[in-house]
Scaffold this motif. Sequence first.
Motif, short mmCIF file in Angstrom:
data_model
loop_
_atom_site.label_atom_id
_atom_site.label_comp_id
_atom_site.label_asym_id
_atom_site.label_seq_id
_atom_site.Cartn_x
_atom_site.Cartn_y
_atom_site.Cartn_z
N MET A 33 -56.36 -48.65 -1.16
CA MET A 33 -55.13 -47.85 -1.21
C MET A 33 -55.33 -46.55 -0.44
SD MET A 33 -54.16 -48.12 -5.25
CE MET A 33 -52.56 -47.34 -5.05
N ALA A 34 -54.24 -46.05 0.10
CA ALA A 34 -54.27 -44.74 0.75
C ALA A 34 -54.34 -43.65 -0.32
CB ALA A 34 -53.03 -44.55 1.62
N ALA A 35 -54.97 -42.54 0.03
CA ALA A 35 -55.14 -41.44 -0.91
C ALA A 35 -53.81 -40.95 -1.47
CB ALA A 35 -55.89 -40.29 -0.25
N GLY A 36 -52.81 -40.84 -0.61
CA GLY A 36 -51.50 -40.37 -1.06
C GLY A 36 -50.87 -41.30 -2.08
N GLU A 37 -51.04 -42.60 -1.88
CA GLU A 37 -50.49 -43.57 -2.81
C GLU A 37 -51.22 -43.50 -4.15
OE1 GLU A 37 -48.07 -46.38 -4.50
OE2 GLU A 37 -47.79 -45.15 -2.72
N ILE A 38 -52.52 -43.31 -4.12
CA ILE A 38 -53.28 -43.16 -5.36
C ILE A 38 -52.76 -41.94 -6.12
CG2 ILE A 38 -55.55 -42.73 -6.37
CD1 ILE A 38 -56.74 -44.06 -3.81
N ALA A 39 -52.60 -40.84 -5.41
CA ALA A 39 -52.11 -39.60 -6.03
C ALA A 39 -50.72 -39.81 -6.63
CB ALA A 39 -52.10 -38.47 -5.01
N ARG A 40 -49.84 -40.50 -5.91
CA ARG A 40 -48.49 -40.75 -6.41
C ARG A 40 -48.52 -41.61 -7.67
NH1 ARG A 40 -47.33 -40.37 -1.17
NH2 ARG A 40 -47.71 -42.55 -0.61
N GLN A 41 -49.30 -42.69 -7.63
CA GLN A 41 -49.31 -43.59 -8.78
C GLN A 41 -49.90 -42.94 -10.02
OE1 GLN A 41 -50.40 -47.65 -8.56
NE2 GLN A 41 -49.44 -47.96 -6.57
N LEU A 42 -50.84 -42.03 -9.84
CA LEU A 42 -51.46 -41.37 -10.99
C LEU A 42 -50.83 -40.01 -11.29
CD1 LEU A 42 -55.21 -42.28 -10.36
CD2 LEU A 42 -53.56 -43.40 -11.89
N ASP A 43 -49.83 -39.63 -10.48
CA ASP A 43 -49.13 -38.35 -10.67
C ASP A 43 -50.11 -37.17 -10.67
OD1 ASP A 43 -46.83 -36.81 -10.91
OD2 ASP A 43 -46.93 -36.80 -13.11
N VAL A 44 -50.91 -37.13 -9.59
CA VAL A 44 -51.91 -36.08 -9.42
C VAL A 44 -51.65 -35.42 -8.07
CG1 VAL A 44 -54.40 -35.68 -9.12
CG2 VAL A 44 -53.62 -37.37 -10.78
N PRO A 45 -51.71 -34.09 -7.98
CA PRO A 45 -51.54 -33.43 -6.68
C PRO A 45 -52.56 -33.96 -5.66
CG PRO A 45 -51.54 -31.81 -8.44
CD PRO A 45 -51.94 -33.12 -9.06
N GLN A 46 -52.13 -34.07 -4.40
CA GLN A 46 -53.00 -34.66 -3.38
C GLN A 46 -54.31 -33.91 -3.18
OE1 GLN A 46 -51.12 -35.83 0.26
NE2 GLN A 46 -49.62 -37.09 -0.79
N ALA A 51 -60.35 -34.11 -4.19
CA ALA A 51 -61.60 -33.68 -4.83
C ALA A 51 -62.17 -34.79 -5.70
CB ALA A 51 -61.35 -32.42 -5.65
N HIS A 52 -61.31 -35.46 -6.46
CA HIS A 52 -61.76 -36.56 -7.32
C HIS A 52 -62.33 -37.71 -6.49
CE1 HIS A 52 -60.53 -34.86 -11.08
NE2 HIS A 52 -59.24 -34.81 -10.74
N LEU A 53 -61.67 -38.04 -5.38
CA LEU A 53 -62.14 -39.11 -4.52
C LEU A 53 -63.51 -38.78 -3.92
CD1 LEU A 53 -58.77 -40.01 -2.78
CD2 LEU A 53 -60.04 -41.46 -4.39
N GLY A 54 -63.71 -37.52 -3.59
CA GLY A 54 -65.00 -37.08 -3.07
C GLY A 54 -66.12 -37.26 -4.08
N ILE A 55 -65.85 -36.92 -5.31
CA ILE A 55 -66.85 -37.08 -6.37
C ILE A 55 -67.19 -38.55 -6.57
CG2 ILE A 55 -67.23 -36.83 -8.87
CD1 ILE A 55 -65.57 -34.17 -8.61
N LEU A 56 -66.17 -39.40 -6.60
CA LEU A 56 -66.41 -40.84 -6.77
C LEU A 56 -67.18 -41.42 -5.58
CD1 LEU A 56 -62.94 -41.86 -8.23
CD2 LEU A 56 -65.14 -41.99 -9.43
N ALA A 57 -66.88 -40.95 -4.38
CA ALA A 57 -67.59 -41.42 -3.19
C ALA A 57 -69.05 -41.00 -3.21
CB ALA A 57 -66.90 -40.92 -1.92
N ARG A 58 -69.32 -39.74 -3.56
CA ARG A 58 -70.71 -39.27 -3.62
C ARG A 58 -71.51 -39.99 -4.70
NH1 ARG A 58 -67.89 -34.74 -2.39
NH2 ARG A 58 -67.79 -33.94 -4.52
N ALA A 59 -70.82 -40.47 -5.72
CA ALA A 59 -71.48 -41.21 -6.80
C ALA A 59 -71.69 -42.68 -6.43
CB ALA A 59 -70.65 -41.11 -8.09
N GLY A 60 -71.22 -43.11 -5.26
CA GLY A 60 -71.41 -44.47 -4.82
C GLY A 60 -70.47 -45.48 -5.45
N LEU A 61 -69.33 -45.01 -5.95
CA LEU A 61 -68.39 -45.90 -6.63
C LEU A 61 -67.20 -46.31 -5.77
CD1 LEU A 61 -68.46 -44.17 -10.11
CD2 LEU A 61 -69.46 -46.40 -9.51
#
Length: 110
Positions: A33-46, A51-61
Amino acid sequence: MENESAISALGALAQGTRLDTFRLLVRHEPDGMAAGEIARQLDVPQNTMSAHLGILARAGLIRSERHSRSIIYRADLDGLRSLTLFILKDCCGGNAELCAPLVAELTPCC
């Protein structure tokens, strides 16, 4: 997987938005999914989602790929597999019968 990697992955998932994000991406495999779509579906500011995506990526998830002007995020199923195996590696002291109910619950989905 080493202890430090497991701690990083578990720490990344120990926050509600990141856990929801990871579960959403797992459901959208293999397309991602695109980052914007993830943000929209979870109702989180882009910017917060970034920042959340960066943390998940650095954690290898999760992983990301650029597709023209969009960045597509996907769950890293190898990372999930490694984390799951790390947690279950010593399950029940090698007594497979004790782990059978856990395996049975996972079998229908996988």
